[in-house]
Design a protein around this motif. Sequence first.
Motif, PDB file in Angstrom:
ATOM      1  N   THR A  79     -10.071  -2.701   2.420  1.00 15.23           N
ATOM      2  CA  THR A  79      -9.518  -2.664   1.070  1.00 15.23           C
ATOM      3  C   THR A  79      -9.872  -4.000   0.442  1.00 15.23           C
ATOM      4  O   THR A  79      -9.640  -5.055   1.050  1.00 15.23           O
ATOM      5  CB  THR A  79      -7.985  -2.517   1.084  1.00 15.23           C
ATOM      6  OG1 THR A  79      -7.654  -1.276   1.706  1.00 15.23           O
ATOM      7  CG2 THR A  79      -7.399  -2.528  -0.316  1.00 15.23           C
ATOM      8  N   LYS A 101     -12.455   5.432   4.492  1.00 13.91           N
ATOM      9  CA  LYS A 101     -11.381   4.758   3.753  1.00 13.91           C
ATOM     10  C   LYS A 101     -10.760   3.568   4.486  1.00 13.91           C
ATOM     11  O   LYS A 101     -10.306   2.612   3.882  1.00 13.91           O
ATOM     12  CB  LYS A 101     -10.268   5.770   3.475  1.00 13.91           C
ATOM     13  CG  LYS A 101     -10.268   6.320   2.081  1.00 13.91           C
ATOM     14  CD  LYS A 101      -8.885   6.956   1.825  1.00 13.91           C
ATOM     15  CE  LYS A 101      -8.659   7.339   0.399  1.00 13.91           C
ATOM     16  NZ  LYS A 101      -9.469   8.318  -0.188  1.00 13.91           N
ATOM     17  N   SER A 102     -10.699   3.688   5.809  1.00 17.76           N
ATOM     18  CA  SER A 102      -9.954   2.660   6.529  1.00 17.76           C
ATOM     19  C   SER A 102     -10.777   1.400   6.813  1.00 17.76           C
ATOM     20  O   SER A 102     -10.250   0.415   7.307  1.00 17.76           O
ATOM     21  CB  SER A 102      -9.424   3.220   7.849  1.00 17.76           C
ATOM     22  OG  SER A 102     -10.514   3.506   8.683  1.00 17.76           O
ATOM     23  N   SER A 158      -7.827   2.138  -6.122  1.00 18.54           N
ATOM     24  CA  SER A 158      -6.516   2.483  -5.599  1.00 18.54           C
ATOM     25  C   SER A 158      -5.540   1.450  -6.179  1.00 18.54           C
ATOM     26  O   SER A 158      -5.864   0.271  -6.286  1.00 18.54           O
ATOM     27  CB  SER A 158      -6.590   2.417  -4.073  1.00 18.54           C
ATOM     28  OG  SER A 158      -5.352   2.137  -3.526  1.00 18.54           O
ATOM     29  N   ASP A 215       0.862  -1.175   0.000  1.00 20.60           N
ATOM     30  CA  ASP A 215       0.000   0.000   0.000  1.00 20.60           C
ATOM     31  C   ASP A 215       0.902   1.229   0.000  1.00 20.60           C
ATOM     32  O   ASP A 215       1.790   1.349   0.847  1.00 20.60           O
ATOM     33  CB  ASP A 215      -0.867  -0.023   1.270  1.00 20.60           C
ATOM     34  CG  ASP A 215      -2.155   0.735   1.092  1.00 20.60           C
ATOM     35  OD1 ASP A 215      -2.108   1.785   0.419  1.00 20.60           O
ATOM     36  OD2 ASP A 215      -3.174   0.290   1.606  1.00 20.60           O
ATOM     37  N   ASP A 261      -0.168   4.219   0.417  1.00 23.69           N
ATOM     38  CA  ASP A 261      -0.826   5.232   1.228  1.00 23.69           C
ATOM     39  C   ASP A 261      -0.364   5.086   2.685  1.00 23.69           C
ATOM     40  O   ASP A 261      -1.073   4.558   3.522  1.00 23.69           O
ATOM     41  CB  ASP A 261      -2.330   4.946   1.107  1.00 23.69           C
ATOM     42  CG  ASP A 261      -3.159   6.120   1.527  1.00 23.69           C
ATOM     43  OD1 ASP A 261      -2.576   7.176   1.805  1.00 23.69           O
ATOM     44  OD2 ASP A 261      -4.393   5.964   1.595  1.00 23.69           O
ATOM     45  N   HIS A 280      -7.284  -2.323  -6.404  1.00 27.84           N
ATOM     46  CA  HIS A 280      -7.862  -2.326  -5.062  1.00 27.84           C
ATOM     47  C   HIS A 280      -9.030  -1.360  -5.025  1.00 27.84           C
ATOM     48  O   HIS A 280      -8.973  -0.295  -5.646  1.00 27.84           O
ATOM     49  CB  HIS A 280      -6.830  -1.865  -4.026  1.00 27.84           C
ATOM     50  CG  HIS A 280      -5.707  -2.825  -3.822  1.00 27.84           C
ATOM     51  ND1 HIS A 280      -4.663  -2.590  -2.965  1.00 27.84           N
ATOM     52  CD2 HIS A 280      -5.468  -4.052  -4.349  1.00 27.84           C
ATOM     53  CE1 HIS A 280      -3.832  -3.615  -2.980  1.00 27.84           C
ATOM     54  NE2 HIS A 280      -4.288  -4.512  -3.817  1.00 27.84           N
ATOM     55  N   LYS A 333     -11.402   0.928  -2.377  1.00 29.86           N
ATOM     56  CA  LYS A 333     -11.560   1.408  -1.001  1.00 29.86           C
ATOM     57  C   LYS A 333     -12.818   2.271  -0.949  1.00 29.86           C
ATOM     58  O   LYS A 333     -13.227   2.825  -1.970  1.00 29.86           O
ATOM     59  CB  LYS A 333     -10.370   2.274  -0.585  1.00 29.86           C
ATOM     60  CG  LYS A 333      -9.047   1.534  -0.533  1.00 29.86           C
ATOM     61  CD  LYS A 333      -7.948   2.426   0.047  1.00 29.86           C
ATOM     62  CE  LYS A 333      -6.609   1.690  -0.019  1.00 29.86           C
ATOM     63  NZ  LYS A 333      -5.554   2.307   0.723  1.00 29.86           N
ATOM     64  N   ASP A 380      -5.082   2.353   7.979  1.00 28.91           N
ATOM     65  CA  ASP A 380      -5.422   2.688   6.585  1.00 28.91           C
ATOM     66  C   ASP A 380      -4.712   1.755   5.614  1.00 28.91           C
ATOM     67  O   ASP A 380      -5.251   1.362   4.595  1.00 28.91           O
ATOM     68  CB  ASP A 380      -5.005   4.129   6.274  1.00 28.91           C
ATOM     69  CG  ASP A 380      -6.061   5.101   6.742  1.00 28.91           C
ATOM     70  OD1 ASP A 380      -6.355   5.079   7.955  1.00 28.91           O
ATOM     71  OD2 ASP A 380      -6.612   5.840   5.911  1.00 28.91           O
ATOM     72  N   ASN A 381      -3.462   1.461   5.943  1.00 29.38           N
ATOM     73  CA  ASN A 381      -2.611   0.660   5.077  1.00 29.38           C
ATOM     74  C   ASN A 381      -2.889  -0.820   5.319  1.00 29.38           C
ATOM     75  O   ASN A 381      -2.592  -1.349   6.380  1.00 29.38           O
ATOM     76  CB  ASN A 381      -1.162   1.014   5.450  1.00 29.38           C
ATOM     77  CG  ASN A 381      -0.133   0.235   4.674  1.00 29.38           C
ATOM     78  OD1 ASN A 381      -0.433  -0.800   4.079  1.00 29.38           O
ATOM     79  ND2 ASN A 381       1.080   0.722   4.692  1.00 29.38           N
ATOM     80  N   LYS A 382      -3.460  -1.488   4.313  1.00 27.76           N
ATOM     81  CA  LYS A 382      -3.801  -2.907   4.507  1.00 27.76           C
ATOM     82  C   LYS A 382      -2.728  -3.840   3.928  1.00 27.76           C
ATOM     83  O   LYS A 382      -2.890  -5.060   3.964  1.00 27.76           O
ATOM     84  CB  LYS A 382      -5.158  -3.220   3.867  1.00 27.76           C
ATOM     85  CG  LYS A 382      -6.311  -2.339   4.335  1.00 27.76           C
ATOM     86  CD  LYS A 382      -6.670  -2.609   5.784  1.00 27.76           C
ATOM     87  CE  LYS A 382      -7.967  -1.957   6.226  1.00 27.76           C
ATOM     88  NZ  LYS A 382      -8.092  -0.526   6.003  1.00 27.76           N
ATOM     89  N   ASP A 427      -9.145  -6.476  -2.716  1.00 17.19           N
ATOM     90  CA  ASP A 427      -8.274  -6.682  -3.881  1.00 17.19           C
ATOM     91  C   ASP A 427      -8.877  -7.754  -4.780  1.00 17.19           C
ATOM     92  O   ASP A 427      -9.753  -8.506  -4.363  1.00 17.19           O
ATOM     93  CB  ASP A 427      -6.834  -6.997  -3.447  1.00 17.19           C
ATOM     94  CG  ASP A 427      -6.686  -8.336  -2.750  1.00 17.19           C
ATOM     95  OD1 ASP A 427      -7.558  -9.201  -2.916  1.00 17.19           O
ATOM     96  OD2 ASP A 427      -5.680  -8.525  -2.037  1.00 17.19           O
TER      97      ASP A 427
END
Length: 475
Positions: free
Chosen positions: A306, A302-303, A167, A101, A103, A295, A297, A451-453, A308
């Motif tokens: 995610t 957002k969090s 994303s 990720d 982000d 991805h 989101k 946030d970052n998965k 895929d």
Amino acid sequence: MQKKEKIYEILVIGSGLSALTFVDGYLEKNKKIDIISPDFNYRKKDKINHLKKLLPPQMMGSFNQVNNYFHYNNIIVNKNCNFFGSLEFGGLSNYWGMQIDKDILKDIKYLKHKTKKDLIKCFIDIFKTKKLMGKLEFNKNKISNNYIKNNYYYKKFNSRDKYLELSEPILAYKGKNKNLNDLDKINETTAKFTPKNLLKTISKKKIKFHNFALKSIKKHKKGLKLICTDGSNDKIFFTKKLILGCGTAVTTKLILDYLNIYKEIKIKHHPRLFCLYLAKKKWKNKMQFLPSYFHLKLKKNKSLFTADFRPGNDLIISAVIEFKKFLYPFKFLLNLIQKNLIFSSILFNPKFSNLFIRLNKKKNTAQIYSKKNDKRLEVKNSNNIIFNFLKKTNLIWPFKYSYFPSYGSDFHYFGTIPIGRKKGLSVNNNCQLYKDKNIYLIDGSVFNFVDNKYPLGVIMANARRIAKTLSKNEK
Ligand SMILES: Cc1cc2nc3c(=O)[nH]c(=O)nc-3n(C[C@H](O)[C@H](O)[C@H](O)COP(=O)(O)OP(=O)(O)OC[C@H]3O[C@@H](n4cnc5c(N)ncnc54)[C@H](O)[C@@H]3O)c2cc1C
């Protein structure tokens, strides 16, 4: 006369991508480093049979190493959850999905300004020097080493929607072009950013591997005493500084044991929902395992998740059949339509985490378990949002199959010994344990990835950052 004990300046534990990225960064200014990481070629008696049928497709031939991980680390996984680790050169980092990720800013915003700046710099360093694929943007700086995407699918996933947005992750393959890399034309085995490939770029003369597993850490007048095993016999190592990169569970267990902490500790993770859809058009590619490079989101929250997406392949089909044996007669048919099968993993916010670890003083074991918990409603709604989006874009037939493979099947474990709480079980901004500044933690245990998965990018950037800090201090 008694032989004088050798005291190392620094010892690294583990050979996954956190440990080796540390080593890579450290050797830019130093001549040599010692690593303790086991690569035992025998298998101990089965301990975790319930995990066997849930091994991810990439790990289907690796049950020995998974079993040894739990055996030598004295970790018991309860039947109400799943948890994976692998005791071998490279650990879980041998099997990861190559998605990062990009982000990262929100998840590191609580760190000190300098820590944040250094972390971003190290993230960019890794992206550039390892020639990873994708696009990066920090402080108006744009760096690109992008990859070609399937045009038809790109248009569909990029459709305007009220709730969802596309994303694109960074892919951990060594790219060739500055502009557009063709995934179908790379050599998948040699281009992957794996521990073995990373090691090939470091001079063998500079690293010494010790084929031992670390059992416990004790204080010593010169620093630390490490009790290790080669599978049969123990060996003691002494070191001034210890760098722990054995993955969250083992690092946490060793620290709990060192600090005599016997309370329950929450392991953060990204609960995962598997989904299967039937696409109207084949997703053509020549890779053995196409990374999930689209991805989705939520635009607002957002969090929360995610999602895929990737097309089926031989490995995934074999894993599905291994798990659902009644599908065996349909193997031929499934293989025929494999590129119309879209597999999705929806990774959820770690607020839904339900994994715990607790050390048992008497038995010197650690137990990993889940508790009774039902947060399915939000999960179900998220699944419907994605399904409706895919139907609206006319990408799929109106069919979905989803399955929650219990807590822990997401392979992302983190957040047990966080940066910055200034007490007990935590580390400072240099990732030194508050209770003993000679112990540095460089794996996922020090972060919370909300946030970052796809967290390995930040984990590696942080390992590089600590390596650079230590190199500076030692000059
Ligand atoms: C199938 C799969 C797909 C994944 N996909 C992604 C993805 O797309 N993106 C992402 O960001 N993350 C992904 N992950 C998660 C990612 O692989 C991990 O976050 C990452 O590997 C952690 O790296 P590490 O170096 O901290 O730990 P590991 O890679 O697990 O390495 C731990 C090391 O410690 C060693 N070790 C263990 N116990 C001891 C001991 N007692 N003494 C000495 N050494 C020991 C092990 O042998 C190993 O060398 C995935 C994981 C899996 C399994």
